[in-house]
Design a protein around this motif. Sequence first.
Motif, PDB file in Angstrom:
ATOM      1  N   SER A  27       0.142 -19.553  -0.045  1.00 30.25           N
ATOM      2  CA  SER A  27      -0.905 -18.617  -0.382  1.00 30.25           C
ATOM      3  C   SER A  27      -1.082 -17.626   0.773  1.00 30.25           C
ATOM      4  O   SER A  27      -1.046 -18.031   1.935  1.00 30.25           O
ATOM      5  CB  SER A  27      -2.194 -19.403  -0.604  1.00 30.25           C
ATOM      6  OG  SER A  27      -2.964 -18.768  -1.539  1.00 30.25           O
TER       7      SER A  27
ATOM      8  N   GLY B 197       2.126 -12.994   1.096  1.00 31.14           N
ATOM      9  CA  GLY B 197       2.424 -11.588   0.781  1.00 31.14           C
ATOM     10  C   GLY B 197       3.305 -11.387  -0.453  1.00 31.14           C
ATOM     11  O   GLY B 197       3.987 -10.380  -0.568  1.00 31.14           O
ATOM     12  N   LYS B 198       3.246 -12.319  -1.393  1.00 23.30           N
ATOM     13  CA  LYS B 198       4.057 -12.222  -2.625  1.00 23.30           C
ATOM     14  C   LYS B 198       3.662 -11.013  -3.460  1.00 23.30           C
ATOM     15  O   LYS B 198       4.506 -10.191  -3.840  1.00 23.30           O
ATOM     16  CB  LYS B 198       3.890 -13.491  -3.481  1.00 23.30           C
ATOM     17  CG  LYS B 198       4.313 -14.771  -2.781  1.00 23.30           C
ATOM     18  CD  LYS B 198       4.025 -16.002  -3.618  1.00 23.30           C
ATOM     19  CE  LYS B 198       2.540 -16.323  -3.764  1.00 23.30           C
ATOM     20  NZ  LYS B 198       1.877 -16.697  -2.497  1.00 23.30           N
TER      21      LYS B 198
ATOM     22  N   SER C 196       1.850  -8.436  -2.588  1.00 25.63           N
ATOM     23  CA  SER C 196       2.059  -7.201  -1.810  1.00 25.63           C
ATOM     24  C   SER C 196       3.514  -6.757  -1.887  1.00 25.63           C
ATOM     25  O   SER C 196       3.802  -5.566  -2.006  1.00 25.63           O
ATOM     26  CB  SER C 196       1.704  -7.424  -0.341  1.00 25.63           C
ATOM     27  OG  SER C 196       0.355  -7.784  -0.215  1.00 25.63           O
TER      28      SER C 196
ATOM     29  N   ARG D 175      -2.146  -8.052  -8.083  1.00 27.97           N
ATOM     30  CA  ARG D 175      -3.385  -8.138  -7.315  1.00 27.97           C
ATOM     31  C   ARG D 175      -3.219  -8.818  -5.965  1.00 27.97           C
ATOM     32  O   ARG D 175      -2.636  -9.884  -5.856  1.00 27.97           O
ATOM     33  CB  ARG D 175      -4.471  -8.826  -8.128  1.00 27.97           C
ATOM     34  CG  ARG D 175      -5.450  -7.801  -8.691  1.00 27.97           C
ATOM     35  CD  ARG D 175      -6.472  -8.459  -9.569  1.00 27.97           C
ATOM     36  NE  ARG D 175      -6.135  -8.265 -10.967  1.00 27.97           N
ATOM     37  CZ  ARG D 175      -6.384  -9.140 -11.915  1.00 27.97           C
ATOM     38  NH1 ARG D 175      -6.944 -10.295 -11.623  1.00 27.97           N
ATOM     39  NH2 ARG D 175      -6.074  -8.866 -13.153  1.00 27.97           N
TER      40      ARG D 175
ATOM     41  N   LYS E 147       5.800  -9.773   6.529  1.00 30.68           N
ATOM     42  CA  LYS E 147       4.911  -9.328   7.617  1.00 30.68           C
ATOM     43  C   LYS E 147       5.665  -9.092   8.925  1.00 30.68           C
ATOM     44  O   LYS E 147       5.164  -9.391  10.014  1.00 30.68           O
ATOM     45  CB  LYS E 147       3.743 -10.308   7.796  1.00 30.68           C
ATOM     46  CG  LYS E 147       3.018 -10.591   6.466  1.00 30.68           C
ATOM     47  CD  LYS E 147       1.681 -11.282   6.617  1.00 30.68           C
ATOM     48  CE  LYS E 147       1.095 -11.655   5.251  1.00 30.68           C
ATOM     49  NZ  LYS E 147      -0.232 -12.250   5.307  1.00 30.68           N
TER      50      LYS E 147
ATOM     51  N   ASP F 114       6.082  -6.485  10.408  1.00 35.64           N
ATOM     52  CA  ASP F 114       5.338  -5.532  11.250  1.00 35.64           C
ATOM     53  C   ASP F 114       4.443  -6.219  12.269  1.00 35.64           C
ATOM     54  O   ASP F 114       4.014  -5.610  13.245  1.00 35.64           O
ATOM     55  CB  ASP F 114       4.498  -4.604  10.352  1.00 35.64           C
ATOM     56  CG  ASP F 114       3.558  -5.367   9.437  1.00 35.64           C
ATOM     57  OD1 ASP F 114       2.358  -5.413   9.709  1.00 35.64           O
ATOM     58  OD2 ASP F 114       4.035  -5.970   8.438  1.00 35.64           O
TER      59      ASP F 114
ATOM     60  N   SER G 192       8.662  -6.099   5.404  1.00 39.10           N
ATOM     61  CA  SER G 192       7.268  -5.798   5.707  1.00 39.10           C
ATOM     62  C   SER G 192       6.748  -4.885   4.612  1.00 39.10           C
ATOM     63  O   SER G 192       7.294  -3.801   4.399  1.00 39.10           O
ATOM     64  CB  SER G 192       7.142  -5.094   7.059  1.00 39.10           C
ATOM     65  OG  SER G 192       5.889  -4.423   7.123  1.00 39.10           O
ATOM     66  N   SER G 193       5.726  -5.331   3.930  1.00 39.69           N
ATOM     67  CA  SER G 193       5.113  -4.468   2.920  1.00 39.69           C
ATOM     68  C   SER G 193       4.313  -3.369   3.594  1.00 39.69           C
ATOM     69  O   SER G 193       4.275  -2.244   3.114  1.00 39.69           O
ATOM     70  CB  SER G 193       4.225  -5.288   1.990  1.00 39.69           C
ATOM     71  OG  SER G 193       5.037  -6.113   1.180  1.00 39.69           O
ATOM     72  N   ALA G 194       3.700  -3.691   4.720  1.00 41.76           N
ATOM     73  CA  ALA G 194       2.910  -2.689   5.444  1.00 41.76           C
ATOM     74  C   ALA G 194       3.790  -1.525   5.895  1.00 41.76           C
ATOM     75  O   ALA G 194       3.381  -0.372   5.848  1.00 41.76           O
ATOM     76  CB  ALA G 194       2.218  -3.346   6.639  1.00 41.76           C
TER      77      ALA G 194
HETATM   78  P1  GTP Z   1      -1.827 -15.497  -3.139  1.00 40.38           P
HETATM   79  O1  GTP Z   1      -1.791 -14.673  -4.389  1.00 40.38           O
HETATM   80  O2  GTP Z   1      -3.182 -15.864  -2.699  1.00 40.38           O
HETATM   81  O3  GTP Z   1      -0.896 -16.671  -3.188  1.00 40.38           O
HETATM   82  O4  GTP Z   1      -1.287 -14.554  -1.916  1.00 40.38           O
HETATM   83  P2  GTP Z   1      -0.015 -13.592  -1.854  1.00 40.38           P
HETATM   84  O5  GTP Z   1       1.140 -14.339  -1.318  1.00 40.38           O
HETATM   85  O6  GTP Z   1       0.195 -12.873  -3.150  1.00 40.38           O
HETATM   86  O7  GTP Z   1      -0.452 -12.547  -0.712  1.00 40.38           O
HETATM   87  P3  GTP Z   1      -1.020 -11.061  -0.880  1.00 40.38           P
HETATM   88  O8  GTP Z   1       0.080 -10.136  -1.291  1.00 40.38           O
HETATM   89  O9  GTP Z   1      -2.247 -11.096  -1.707  1.00 40.38           O
HETATM   90  O10 GTP Z   1      -1.343 -10.689   0.650  1.00 40.38           O
HETATM   91  C1  GTP Z   1      -2.221 -11.471   1.423  1.00 40.38           C
HETATM   92  C2  GTP Z   1      -2.713 -10.652   2.612  1.00 40.38           C
HETATM   93  O11 GTP Z   1      -1.615 -10.329   3.490  1.00 40.38           O
HETATM   94  C3  GTP Z   1      -3.338  -9.315   2.233  1.00 40.38           C
HETATM   95  O12 GTP Z   1      -4.430  -9.069   3.087  1.00 40.38           O
HETATM   96  C4  GTP Z   1      -2.220  -8.309   2.486  1.00 40.38           C
HETATM   97  O13 GTP Z   1      -2.672  -7.013   2.762  1.00 40.38           O
HETATM   98  C5  GTP Z   1      -1.520  -8.931   3.690  1.00 40.38           C
HETATM   99  N1  GTP Z   1      -0.093  -8.548   3.754  1.00 40.38           N
HETATM  100  C6  GTP Z   1       0.825  -8.689   2.788  1.00 40.38           C
HETATM  101  N2  GTP Z   1       2.031  -8.223   3.179  1.00 40.38           N
HETATM  102  C7  GTP Z   1       1.872  -7.763   4.433  1.00 40.38           C
HETATM  103  C8  GTP Z   1       2.754  -7.155   5.392  1.00 40.38           C
HETATM  104  O14 GTP Z   1       3.947  -6.908   5.186  1.00 40.38           O
HETATM  105  N3  GTP Z   1       2.220  -6.851   6.614  1.00 40.38           N
HETATM  106  C9  GTP Z   1       0.916  -7.087   6.909  1.00 40.38           C
HETATM  107  N4  GTP Z   1       0.496  -6.754   8.130  1.00 40.38           N
HETATM  108  N5  GTP Z   1       0.053  -7.647   6.032  1.00 40.38           N
HETATM  109  C10 GTP Z   1       0.517  -7.974   4.810  1.00 40.38           C
END
Ligand code: GTP
Length: 197
Positions: free
Chosen positions: A33, A36-37, A39, A52, A144, A146, A176-178
Amino acid sequence: MFQFKNPRFIKSTLDWKDAPDVPLPEFAFVGRSNVGKSSLINTLVNIKNFARVSKSPGKTRLINFFDIDGRIYLVDLPGYGFAKTSKAEQKMWQTALEGYLVNSPNLKRLFVLVDGRFGVKPNDAQMMEWLEYENIPFSIIATKLDKLKSNEKKTLAQRINQSLEVRSNPRIILTSSAKRIGKDAIAAHIDELLQKK
Ligand code: GTP
Ligand code: MG
């Protein structure tokens, strides 16, 4: 190179049997969790909040299917390792997740995401061992990037590789999504997998 064109949300479900009617090769994203999936899916399709995203873990609670140009589905899966949910809920997601991974007839490749800052955590390792046991091929995507110093970036793939306790030698893609890094590598990988029978 694969183009992530015309993305369209199709449906959310907890039951793999309830997959979209039109069968297409599926590329699914799994991982802890908050790794960043969602993202990453947004980065691939280049639309903010298409899938979302949230600062607090546990945002994606269903199996979400996104149609990409009528060619493939990107599948956003619920994250694992989120302690703040009830045991009953955790069990429900785990059952949904395992059901999808084991049974989905169209799963072309699973991407296991690991946080670039932490590498392979015990629950990631456990997931990978289970995947290998179930004969589910996977590739690894580190997220991530970045957040890492440049020397840490250089050694990340090697460090992940060394910490793997699986027999297979999975592809490792750094993203890196950012900073929008890694999209082309994923597109090329998807292309390659689509060409493979
Ligand atoms: P769940 O749906 O809860 O399992 O999470 P998820 O894996 O889908 O993660 P999500 O994409 O919601 O991102 C979680 C947090 O990490 C958010 O605050 C994003 O903005 C941050 N995030 C995602 N990718 C990156 C990245 O490449 N760099 C940075 N700095 N933050 C990131
Ligand atoms: Mg999510």
